[in-house]
Design a protein around this motif. Sequence first.
Motif, mmCIF file in Angstrom:
data_model
loop_
_atom_site.group_PDB
_atom_site.id
_atom_site.type_symbol
_atom_site.label_atom_id
_atom_site.label_comp_id
_atom_site.label_asym_id
_atom_site.label_seq_id
_atom_site.Cartn_x
_atom_site.Cartn_y
_atom_site.Cartn_z
ATOM 1 N N SER A 2 0.817 -1.213 0.000
ATOM 2 C CA SER A 2 0.000 0.000 0.000
ATOM 3 C C SER A 2 0.849 1.261 0.000
ATOM 4 O O SER A 2 0.324 2.361 -0.048
ATOM 5 N N SER A 4 2.449 2.940 2.191
ATOM 6 C CA SER A 4 2.031 3.903 3.207
ATOM 7 C C SER A 4 3.145 4.328 4.160
ATOM 8 O O SER A 4 2.885 4.999 5.157
ATOM 9 N N THR A 14 1.392 6.180 7.555
ATOM 10 C CA THR A 14 0.054 6.735 7.790
ATOM 11 C C THR A 14 -0.973 5.636 7.545
ATOM 12 O O THR A 14 -0.736 4.708 6.774
ATOM 13 N N TRP A 15 -2.108 5.749 8.227
ATOM 14 C CA TRP A 15 -3.146 4.723 8.089
ATOM 15 C C TRP A 15 -4.530 5.370 8.210
ATOM 16 O O TRP A 15 -4.656 6.486 8.741
ATOM 17 N N GLU A 17 -8.907 5.531 6.623
ATOM 18 C CA GLU A 17 -9.702 6.030 5.498
ATOM 19 C C GLU A 17 -10.546 7.207 5.964
ATOM 20 O O GLU A 17 -10.821 7.333 7.159
ATOM 21 N N SER A 18 -10.989 8.009 5.012
ATOM 22 C CA SER A 18 -11.669 9.246 5.387
ATOM 23 C C SER A 18 -12.967 9.005 6.155
ATOM 24 O O SER A 18 -13.352 9.804 6.992
ATOM 25 N N ILE A 23 -8.111 8.032 11.767
ATOM 26 C CA ILE A 23 -7.011 8.184 10.823
ATOM 27 C C ILE A 23 -5.775 8.519 11.658
ATOM 28 O O ILE A 23 -5.919 9.054 12.770
ATOM 29 N N GLY A 124 -12.063 7.240 0.469
ATOM 30 C CA GLY A 124 -11.308 6.295 1.299
ATOM 31 C C GLY A 124 -9.891 6.765 1.542
ATOM 32 O O GLY A 124 -9.641 7.839 2.077
ATOM 33 N N ARG A 125 -8.942 5.984 1.109
ATOM 34 C CA ARG A 125 -7.524 6.251 1.348
ATOM 35 C C ARG A 125 -6.990 7.374 0.437
ATOM 36 O O ARG A 125 -5.968 7.968 0.722
ATOM 37 N N SER A 126 -7.698 7.646 -0.688
ATOM 38 C CA SER A 126 -7.219 8.696 -1.601
ATOM 39 C C SER A 126 -7.777 10.067 -1.220
ATOM 40 O O SER A 126 -7.525 11.058 -1.897
ATOM 41 N N GLU A 130 -6.380 11.765 4.298
ATOM 42 C CA GLU A 130 -5.177 10.932 4.514
ATOM 43 C C GLU A 130 -4.010 11.815 4.957
ATOM 44 O O GLU A 130 -3.099 11.362 5.653
#
Length: 371
Positions: A2, A4, A14-15, A17-18, A23, A124-126, A130
């Motif tokens: 991923s 990250s 970093t971890w 999702e919005s 987060i 989400g993650r994008s 983040e």
Amino acid sequence: MSGSTFGKLFRVTTWGESHGAAIGAVIDGCPAGLPLNESDIQTFLDRRKPGQSKYTTKRNETDQAEILSGVFEGRTTGTPISIIVRNQDQRSRDYGNLAYTYRPGHADYTFTQKYGIRDYRGGGRSSGRETIGRVAAGAIASLLLKELGIELAAYARSIGPVSVPEDEYRFSEITENSLYMPNNQAAAKAAEYLDSLIAAQDSCGGTIECQVAGLPAGLGEPVFDKLDACLAKAVMSIGAVKAVEIGEGLHAASLTGSINNDAFASENGRIYKKTNHSGGVLGGMSDGSTLIVRAAVKPTPSISREQQTVTEDGEETSISIHGRHDPIIVPRAVVVVEAMTALTLADLLLENMGSRLDKVKAYYTEEKNVQ
Ligand SMILES: Cc1cc2nc3c(=O)[nH]c(=O)nc-3n(C[C@H](O)[C@H](O)[C@H](O)COP(=O)(O)O)c2cc1C
């Protein structure tokens, strides 16, 4: 994978999702003994949080940082520092109708192609959220740099067609306007332009600049981990950043060597450059003058104007996005560019400590004396 985790010695993962529960970030490799508390991190996070003006999303996120580990009695312990920010005010229903439709300018299509599954709630993650983990970690890196007399300043250099010329920078004004521009008059003009875009249900981009003063010469590892290469990767990894420049950047391509070269001079045994077209980097290492990094940020992809797209099944449709989005990303991304710059420098500073035998010897000799 991923992707990250960033950095080798001062390392951040970093971890989150919005629209998940929370987060955050884990920072490993921060030296022990650095004074740190939650309000240090909060000051940074407050600069990126939504709802600061009518040009940033109306989401009412308080983004409160909580330190879970790695700090004891107000000082870092040398163990992993874990920071959590719980998500609040996430209205996932805003995104329900987007579950099967690809939003133009977003990562929906590519996430689906890569993973076969995606968290469509807010990207989400994008999502821009983040960057909370990056900013929290960047706050710690900045404190470490400050201990060494290194200071960072980031600001919006341009918004749409409104740009602040270098000779009109007034750094004290950066925090006086909600767009973080180093000139209040330019910020007022940019605000007018943004009002016209809101009326037209559209968005725009701009550029962010970060200056770093007090850097010693020699940071950066030739050849693949050059300072400029590391900065480019760090800043380019921020969502919506489409180009990174150091010093003259793209403009250097249209200059002559006699103009672009910075003449060296010496005063009382101190060597310095008379100009700074290099932006503080020569041969991939800091050259002792001010570091200048610039990022081009694209227009916010979510716009309420109708756009053509397709569903996951390839069916043609149109979309207009009525969630809560910024008409301009730049003001909230200013602190993110600063954070990624700080993280890059903190990592390279630690790495540079092993570059010379005399310095390694001096360090261990000094250590012995202390014990
Ligand atoms: C701080 C920050 C805030 C952002 N806020 C938004 C937003 O409110 N609406 C939006 O459409 N995109 C926003 N973005 C941009 C998207 O996350 C990004 O453009 C998208 O994931 C596609 O990635 P790419 O632009 O790197 O290709 C934001 C980015 C950052 C760094």
